[in-house]
Scaffold this motif. Structure first.
Motif, PDB file in Angstrom:
ATOM      1  N   PHE A 140       0.821  -1.215   0.000  1.00  0.00           N
ATOM      2  CA  PHE A 140       0.000   0.000   0.000  1.00  0.00           C
ATOM      3  C   PHE A 140       0.857   1.268   0.000  1.00  0.00           C
ATOM      4  CE2 PHE A 140      -3.523  -2.750   1.349  1.00  0.00           C
ATOM      5  CZ  PHE A 140      -4.554  -2.210   0.587  1.00  0.00           C
ATOM      6  N   LEU A 141       2.122   1.153   0.399  1.00  0.00           N
ATOM      7  CA  LEU A 141       2.990   2.334   0.426  1.00  0.00           C
ATOM      8  C   LEU A 141       3.239   2.885  -0.973  1.00  0.00           C
ATOM      9  CD1 LEU A 141       5.610   1.187   3.108  1.00  0.00           C
ATOM     10  CD2 LEU A 141       3.678   2.756   3.408  1.00  0.00           C
ATOM     11  N   TRP A 142       2.996   2.091  -2.005  1.00  0.00           N
ATOM     12  CA  TRP A 142       3.131   2.597  -3.374  1.00  0.00           C
ATOM     13  C   TRP A 142       2.115   3.688  -3.664  1.00  0.00           C
ATOM     14  CZ3 TRP A 142       7.218   1.612  -6.280  1.00  0.00           C
ATOM     15  CH2 TRP A 142       7.978   0.473  -6.023  1.00  0.00           C
ATOM     16  N   LEU A 143       1.085   3.819  -2.844  1.00  0.00           N
ATOM     17  CA  LEU A 143       0.074   4.864  -3.036  1.00  0.00           C
ATOM     18  C   LEU A 143       0.466   6.178  -2.372  1.00  0.00           C
ATOM     19  CD1 LEU A 143      -3.174   2.762  -2.386  1.00  0.00           C
ATOM     20  CD2 LEU A 143      -2.148   3.360  -4.591  1.00  0.00           C
ATOM     21  N   SER A 144       1.639   6.232  -1.757  1.00  0.00           N
ATOM     22  CA  SER A 144       2.054   7.453  -1.058  1.00  0.00           C
ATOM     23  C   SER A 144       2.070   8.687  -1.956  1.00  0.00           C
ATOM     24  CB  SER A 144       3.431   7.243  -0.429  1.00  0.00           C
ATOM     25  OG  SER A 144       3.392   6.205   0.525  1.00  0.00           O
ATOM     26  N   CYS A 196      -4.289  12.319   3.458  1.00  0.00           N
ATOM     27  CA  CYS A 196      -4.197  11.231   2.471  1.00  0.00           C
ATOM     28  C   CYS A 196      -3.037  10.294   2.798  1.00  0.00           C
ATOM     29  CB  CYS A 196      -4.043  11.824   1.075  1.00  0.00           C
ATOM     30  SG  CYS A 196      -3.911  10.592  -0.241  1.00  0.00           S
ATOM     31  N   LEU A 197      -1.881  10.863   3.199  1.00  0.00           N
ATOM     32  CA  LEU A 197      -0.735  10.030   3.553  1.00  0.00           C
ATOM     33  C   LEU A 197      -1.032   9.168   4.779  1.00  0.00           C
ATOM     34  CD1 LEU A 197       2.231   9.294   3.066  1.00  0.00           C
ATOM     35  CD2 LEU A 197       2.867  11.218   4.533  1.00  0.00           C
ATOM     36  N   VAL A 237      -3.037   6.207   3.696  1.00  0.00           N
ATOM     37  CA  VAL A 237      -2.199   5.207   3.026  1.00  0.00           C
ATOM     38  C   VAL A 237      -1.423   4.392   4.054  1.00  0.00           C
ATOM     39  CG1 VAL A 237      -0.191   4.902   1.526  1.00  0.00           C
ATOM     40  CG2 VAL A 237      -2.002   6.502   0.878  1.00  0.00           C
ATOM     41  N   CYS A 292      -3.659   1.854   5.730  1.00  0.00           N
ATOM     42  CA  CYS A 292      -3.888   0.672   4.887  1.00  0.00           C
ATOM     43  C   CYS A 292      -2.672  -0.254   4.874  1.00  0.00           C
ATOM     44  CB  CYS A 292      -4.220   1.109   3.470  1.00  0.00           C
ATOM     45  SG  CYS A 292      -5.809   1.965   3.296  1.00  0.00           S
ATOM     46  N   ALA A 293      -1.467   0.315   4.982  1.00  0.00           N
ATOM     47  CA  ALA A 293      -0.250  -0.500   4.984  1.00  0.00           C
ATOM     48  C   ALA A 293      -0.088  -1.298   6.275  1.00  0.00           C
ATOM     49  CB  ALA A 293       0.972   0.381   4.759  1.00  0.00           C
TER      50      ALA A 293
END
Length: 344
Positions: free
Chosen positions: A11-15, A64-65, A68, A71-72
């Motif tokens: 999920f960190l790819w959505l940062s 938003c961060l 994310v 979710c991670a």
């Protein structure tokens, strides 16, 4: 300081979405109003407009961060409750019948000790490690679960499988030879007692029994409730996939003495038990023989422990989600008060 890890790191790819949200808010189209005379709005703009634009963008990006990160699944391991990743379970069955009070040599140049004391010393080295009298060294088995069954007429689990080896060894020190009606050697039921303890221990791949006795099996009862014979217990262990190593600590029988028939039968029984379960049978008439037997068992039944896995984690995703909600709520309040724009 415990290391931070993530349960779902992908999920960190959505940062980068946080930067996209902040940039989008900062570049939004400003509201317009038709007015006949704009001179009233001339002059330098105040700092409130700057804070409303960039403050709102920053807070929305941080919210938003935080979502994310939630979710991670950020988490911190509880290092106080570690569980071995790879280990074995060993149930030691130790004879405490009256014949274990006989004297044997422990080491050259040292006084004789009882068979029970010699067996106890060898067992301590097997569990806790240390230097043996012959100069060899045992490595401790700190990651293994080890328990102890006292073998007599009625076998008894004096210590269940445990990783607390200091308690186990203290209990072993308190064992004494039994006499009277408790002085028998019920090998079959003792093996069955050890198997019950092993079967009740989940999560361990390798489970073995180490049986040390100096006598012939004697049934404590007669009839249907007489219990298991050694070969019956060995067959049960083989069916479960558990090895039973046997150590015959009794004296050498005299081939010419009919009175030693029981000793010969006892040794043959222990050998049969080990062979039926795919293990080895050892003969140990003195302390050095016991050490040699434990050394071979130690080498055959040792699983390398490369790392530890943590039993429990402190989950932090809730805090991240709460931070995101708080940032969005605060931004909403500021947009309606200090950062309010006209027209809306």
């Amino acid at each position: 300081m415990p290391a931070l890890s993530f349960a779902h790191p992908w999920f960190l790819w959505l940062s980068p979405l946080a930067l996209l949200v902040a940039s989008s808010w900062a570049r939004r189209t400003a509201p317009a109003l038709r007015f006949s005379d704009a001179t009233l709005f001339a002059g330098p703009r105040g700092g409130r407009a700057f804070r409303a634009r960039w403050g709102g963008a920053a807070m929305r990006g941080l919210a938003c961060l935080a979502l994310v990160l939630a979710c991670a699944g950020p988490r911190v391991p509880d290092e106080r409750t570690r569980l071995p990743a790879e280990a074995i379970a060993v149930m030691m069955v130790l004879d405490v019948s009256d014949t274990m009070g006989g004297k044997v040599a422990w080491a050259p140049g040292e006084p004789e000790v009882t068979r029970l004391d010699a067996a106890r010393r060898a067992f301590k080295l097997f569990v806790a490690g240390g230097a043996a009298p012959d100069g060899t060294t045992f490595e401790p088995r700190a990651a293994d679960q080890i328990g102890l069954v006292a073998l007599a007429s009625v076998p008894q689990t004096v210590c269940p499988l445990t990783l607390n080896h200091s308690v186990l060894l203290k209990i072993a020190d308190g064992l004494a030879v039994k006499g009277g009606v408790d002085a028998g050697t019920n090998v079959g039921d003792a093996i069955a007692e050890a198997l019950v303890r092993l079967e009740a221990t989940p999560g361990t791949r390798t489970k073995v029994v180490v049986l040390l006795s100096d006598g012939q099996h004697v049934q404590s009862k007669e009839g249907p409730d007489a219990g298991l014979w050694p070969r019956q217990a060995a067959q049960l262990a083989a069916n479960l996939g558990y090895k039973v190593y046997t150590i015959d600590a009794g004296p050498e029988p005299d081939p010419a003495a009919p009175a030693d028939d029981e000793r010969r039968q006892g040794r043959a029984t222990l050998r049969a038990v080990a062979e039926m379960t795919g293990a080895r049978a050892f003969v140990a008439t003195k302390g050095s023989d016991m050490l040699a037997a434990y050394r071979e068992i130690d080498a055959a039944e040792r699983v390398p422990v490369e790392t530890f896995q943590y039993r429990r984690y402190f989950e932090l995703y809730g805090w991240c989600a709460a931070a995101a909600a708080a940032l969005l709520a605060l931004t909403r309040v500021l947009d309606r008060t200090r950062w309010r724009t006209f027209p809306v």
